[in-house]
Structure formats: C-alpha cells, structure tokens
Design a protein around this motif. Structure first.
Motif, mmCIF file in Angstrom:
data_model
loop_
_atom_site.group_PDB
_atom_site.id
_atom_site.type_symbol
_atom_site.label_atom_id
_atom_site.label_comp_id
_atom_site.label_asym_id
_atom_site.label_seq_id
_atom_site.Cartn_x
_atom_site.Cartn_y
_atom_site.Cartn_z
ATOM 1 N N PHE A 110 0.815 -1.207 0.000
ATOM 2 C CA PHE A 110 0.000 0.000 0.000
ATOM 3 C C PHE A 110 0.856 1.267 0.000
ATOM 4 C CE2 PHE A 110 -3.076 -2.732 2.681
ATOM 5 C CZ PHE A 110 -3.494 -3.398 1.546
ATOM 6 N N ALA A 111 2.051 1.160 0.536
ATOM 7 C CA ALA A 111 2.974 2.303 0.575
ATOM 8 C C ALA A 111 4.287 1.943 -0.104
ATOM 9 C CB ALA A 111 3.220 2.724 2.028
ATOM 10 N N GLY A 112 4.209 1.087 -1.110
ATOM 11 C CA GLY A 112 5.420 0.572 -1.721
ATOM 12 C C GLY A 112 5.913 -0.644 -0.957
ATOM 13 N N LEU A 113 7.044 -1.176 -1.362
ATOM 14 C CA LEU A 113 7.642 -2.334 -0.711
ATOM 15 C C LEU A 113 8.901 -1.924 0.033
ATOM 16 C CD1 LEU A 113 7.316 -4.946 -3.604
ATOM 17 C CD2 LEU A 113 6.088 -5.018 -1.416
ATOM 18 N N HIS A 173 13.165 -5.347 -1.004
ATOM 19 C CA HIS A 173 12.826 -4.935 -2.370
ATOM 20 C C HIS A 173 13.051 -3.443 -2.608
ATOM 21 C CE1 HIS A 173 11.059 -8.898 -2.401
ATOM 22 N NE2 HIS A 173 10.282 -8.557 -1.393
ATOM 23 N N TRP A 174 12.646 -2.617 -1.641
ATOM 24 C CA TRP A 174 12.797 -1.159 -1.719
ATOM 25 C C TRP A 174 12.252 -0.608 -3.042
ATOM 26 C CZ3 TRP A 174 13.047 0.573 2.798
ATOM 27 C CH2 TRP A 174 13.832 -0.028 3.793
ATOM 28 N N ASP A 175 10.951 -0.810 -3.225
ATOM 29 C CA ASP A 175 10.293 -0.325 -4.433
ATOM 30 C C ASP A 175 9.174 0.634 -4.034
ATOM 31 O OD1 ASP A 175 9.010 0.159 -6.797
ATOM 32 O OD2 ASP A 175 8.664 -1.952 -7.312
ATOM 33 N N PRO A 176 9.428 1.941 -4.063
ATOM 34 C CA PRO A 176 8.381 2.902 -3.682
ATOM 35 C C PRO A 176 7.261 2.992 -4.705
ATOM 36 C CG PRO A 176 10.279 4.066 -4.552
ATOM 37 C CD PRO A 176 10.680 2.610 -4.454
ATOM 38 N N TYR A 177 7.462 2.417 -5.895
ATOM 39 C CA TYR A 177 6.468 2.483 -6.959
ATOM 40 C C TYR A 177 5.518 1.281 -6.957
ATOM 41 C CZ TYR A 177 9.823 5.958 -8.522
ATOM 42 O OH TYR A 177 10.672 7.038 -8.582
ATOM 43 N N ALA A 178 5.787 0.308 -6.104
ATOM 44 C CA ALA A 178 4.898 -0.856 -6.004
ATOM 45 C C ALA A 178 3.580 -0.441 -5.359
ATOM 46 C CB ALA A 178 5.564 -1.951 -5.183
ATOM 47 N N ARG A 179 2.524 -1.165 -5.682
ATOM 48 C CA ARG A 179 1.223 -0.948 -5.064
ATOM 49 C C ARG A 179 0.574 -2.303 -4.775
ATOM 50 N NH1 ARG A 179 3.310 2.994 -4.319
ATOM 51 N NH2 ARG A 179 2.671 5.153 -4.721
ATOM 52 N N GLY A 180 -0.440 -2.276 -3.927
ATOM 53 C CA GLY A 180 -1.079 -3.509 -3.505
ATOM 54 C C GLY A 180 -1.695 -4.279 -4.654
ATOM 55 N N GLN A 211 4.128 -18.921 -6.181
ATOM 56 C CA GLN A 211 2.951 -18.137 -6.508
ATOM 57 C C GLN A 211 3.012 -16.748 -5.883
ATOM 58 O OE1 GLN A 211 1.800 -19.671 -9.167
ATOM 59 N NE2 GLN A 211 -0.340 -19.576 -8.486
ATOM 60 N N TRP A 212 3.510 -16.667 -4.654
ATOM 61 C CA TRP A 212 3.695 -15.366 -4.002
ATOM 62 C C TRP A 212 4.631 -14.489 -4.833
ATOM 63 C CZ3 TRP A 212 2.519 -11.604 -0.772
ATOM 64 C CH2 TRP A 212 3.512 -10.718 -0.378
ATOM 65 N N ASN A 213 5.721 -15.071 -5.301
ATOM 66 C CA ASN A 213 6.678 -14.292 -6.087
ATOM 67 C C ASN A 213 6.064 -13.790 -7.389
ATOM 68 O OD1 ASN A 213 8.830 -14.406 -4.267
ATOM 69 N ND2 ASN A 213 9.504 -16.413 -5.032
ATOM 70 N N ARG A 214 5.168 -14.575 -7.969
ATOM 71 C CA ARG A 214 4.467 -14.123 -9.176
ATOM 72 C C ARG A 214 3.608 -12.898 -8.863
ATOM 73 N NH1 ARG A 214 0.913 -18.500 -11.730
ATOM 74 N NH2 ARG A 214 0.715 -16.901 -13.350
ATOM 75 N N ALA A 215 2.863 -12.963 -7.761
ATOM 76 C CA ALA A 215 2.027 -11.825 -7.366
ATOM 77 C C ALA A 215 2.889 -10.625 -7.002
ATOM 78 C CB ALA A 215 1.139 -12.223 -6.193
ATOM 79 N N LEU A 216 3.993 -10.890 -6.303
ATOM 80 C CA LEU A 216 4.894 -9.816 -5.898
ATOM 81 C C LEU A 216 5.437 -9.075 -7.120
ATOM 82 C CD1 LEU A 216 6.382 -8.673 -3.297
ATOM 83 C CD2 LEU A 216 8.281 -10.157 -3.972
ATOM 84 N N GLU A 217 5.810 -9.820 -8.128
ATOM 85 C CA GLU A 217 6.362 -9.217 -9.339
ATOM 86 C C GLU A 217 5.330 -8.325 -10.034
ATOM 87 O OE1 GLU A 217 9.195 -7.977 -11.731
ATOM 88 O OE2 GLU A 217 9.508 -9.345 -10.016
ATOM 89 N N ARG A 235 5.176 -4.792 -8.568
ATOM 90 C CA ARG A 235 6.364 -3.964 -8.704
ATOM 91 C C ARG A 235 6.165 -2.873 -9.745
ATOM 92 N NH1 ARG A 235 11.043 -6.447 -6.636
ATOM 93 N NH2 ARG A 235 11.915 -4.381 -6.956
ATOM 94 N N ASN A 236 6.695 -1.678 -9.434
ATOM 95 C CA ASN A 236 6.745 -0.577 -10.393
ATOM 96 C C ASN A 236 5.360 -0.229 -10.955
ATOM 97 O OD1 ASN A 236 8.259 1.408 -11.748
ATOM 98 N ND2 ASN A 236 8.420 0.152 -13.588
ATOM 99 N N TRP A 237 4.311 -0.419 -10.162
ATOM 100 C CA TRP A 237 2.954 -0.198 -10.654
ATOM 101 C C TRP A 237 2.730 1.263 -11.043
ATOM 102 C CZ3 TRP A 237 -0.699 -3.479 -12.141
ATOM 103 C CH2 TRP A 237 -1.983 -2.985 -12.354
ATOM 104 N N GLU A 238 3.281 2.168 -10.238
ATOM 105 C CA GLU A 238 3.085 3.596 -10.500
ATOM 106 C C GLU A 238 3.936 4.074 -11.659
ATOM 107 O OE1 GLU A 238 1.044 6.172 -8.795
ATOM 108 O OE2 GLU A 238 0.053 4.231 -8.662
ATOM 109 N N GLY A 239 4.975 3.324 -12.007
ATOM 110 C CA GLY A 239 5.865 3.757 -13.075
ATOM 111 C C GLY A 239 6.843 4.813 -12.585
#
Length: 273
Positions: free
Chosen positions: A119-122, A126-133, A256-262, A265-269
C-alpha cells in the motif's frame, strides 16, 4: 535526570527494535527476532562483526554494554498488521482485528488468492516505492475468508523474504525465530510463518519486548543483573510453533507469491526528472 528524579540513574537507552532484540534475549550471534506490529521489523544478532549487507538490508548497532559493541542486520516490512486494519476499516469484512483469525481459519487454504499489501510501496529487501497492492487469483468462489487468509499469509511471505536476505548476507542457519508484537498473538499466522520458514517460531510469555529490553539494559547498568547471559535466563516461552507443511507445498506457495509480488512492482511507473 529532572522532574523530581534527580537521584534515579539513567541506566540504559536503546532504539525501539534494538530494545526488542535485547528483550527477546537475542544475545548471541544468529539469534533473530521479528516484531509484528503495524509493520514488521526483523533483526538478527551478528555479534561483534558488522555485516555489510549485499541484499539491501541495514547494518545497525544492536547495543553497547561496557566496552563490547554488538551489531545486527535489520529489515523492515512497511505493511504488516496494518493490512488487518485495512480489512477492518477499508473493506469492513471484520469488525475488529481479533476476528480475522477465526475468519481465515474457516477455510482450509487461501483458495489460490494472494494479497501483496504494498500500500505504501515495498520495504526491505525490495525497496520499491512504486509498487502498489495487488490481490491476485480471485475467482467466483473467492470469499471474505479467503481474503482474510491471504492477508495474514501476505504478512508471513514478506517476513520470509526478509529472512532469505539475512541468510544470504550472514550465512547463518536459523534455529528458530522469536516473535513479538500484537499480530504475534495470531496463532494461524504464527503457524503459517513456521511452515514457510521451516524452523520453529517461538512466542515468549512477555510480548512487550521493547519495554522489557530497555528494562534489562537498565538493570545491567545498575548491577541488578550481572551479565546478558543472566538476563537471558529470564526469558520464558509461551508457545512454540513447529513447521508442519511439506517443503514441496511451501515451494509452490512461495513461487505463486513471487508471481504476485512481481506484478505489484513498479505499478506507479518511474517518473524520470
């Protein structure tokens, strides 16, 4: 000190998670604790050696007692217990946080549903501020119970990712994971955590380990206890969760978790300046 406490010595001071590590009496290299609060915070004692992380963790001072300084590896998950608050306040599928265990336990598994609470990135590793839920694997048969179970499991998967990074950095084979914090009282979550990690998860009798650790440090300073080893003798177990899930099933779940996690990633761009 002031406020009428002029004769009271200031015996110890520690950061929140360092105090919790000491409160869990992780006083030997390799001993590891994880705090399940709004976020999750894992620290592993690395002794007098400051291990420089190659896997995007933090290297921190654990404590200094006398002339001896000890260090730790640290990793933080942004959204731990906060995902339960979201189910309560956002989706309103539970009325109180304490209801989630019974709801999640009403189904035998997650029904193929995975919730990545970015919800606030990962956070680490991972340290990905662009990730989203991401909520993945939903079918017509998905129920509120599956969402509740996926939410709890999402906490455990993130903790497992942290531990993988710590093992890669320090090369220490974990014997057990000591746990504390509010969500550590959730038995279903703790059992799933043990299953994922393949090692026992141990919940102490006192889970307010930050306050306890500060008290232990102060007690050492004034001579109430003579050594960290004497302090460690105070630690008592409330419950020990032994891994029960076959390794083949764990491997499949984590794939399967890793598939969802991927997909999260970078959802916001990335916005290049």
């Amino acid at each position: 000190t002031s406020l009428g406490l002029e004769q009271v010595p200031l015996g110890g001071i520690a950061g929140d998670q360092q105090a919790a590590l000491f409160g869990q009496t992780c006083v030997a290299p390799g001993l590891t604790k994880n705090t399940y609060g709004t976020g999750c915070f894992m620290l592993q004692n690395t002794g007098e050696k400051a291990v420089a992380s190659r896997n995007r963790l933090l290297t921190t001072v654990a404590w200094k007692i006398g002339e001896r300084t000890e260090y730790a590896l640290e990793g933080s998950v942004f959204v731990g217990g906060a995902v339960v608050q979201w189910l309560r306040d956002g989706l309103r599928i539970i009325r109180s946080a304490s209801e989630i265990e019974a709801l999640a336990a009403s189904v035998p598994d997650n029904g193929g549903v995975y919730l990545v609470p970015a919800f606030a990135g990962l956070g680490a590793p991972h340290w990905d501020p662009y990730a989203r839920g991401i909520l993945a694997g939903i079918t017509r048969g998905t129920t509120a119970a599956h969402l509740a179970r996926a939410a709890l499991e999402g906490i455990a998967y993130q903790v497992a990712d942290l531990l993988d990074a710590m093992h890669a950095d320090a090369g220490i084979q974990l014997a057990e994971l000591r746990v504390d914090g509010g969500a550590a009282m959730n038995n279903l979550l703790m059992q799933f955590q043990a299953d994922l990690l393949g090692v026992p998860v141990v919940r102490p009798a006192v889970t307010e380990t930050t306050a306890l650790g500060a008290a232990y440090l102060a007690g050492l300073a004034v001579g109430f206890w003579k050594s960290p080893q004497e302090v460690a003798a105070q630690w008592q177990v409330d419950r020990r969760f032994e891994p029960q899930m076959p390794s083949s099933q764990v491997r499949q779940l984590r794939e399967q978790w890793n598939r969802a996690l991927e997909r999260s990633r970078n959802w916001e761009g990335r916005q290049d300046s």
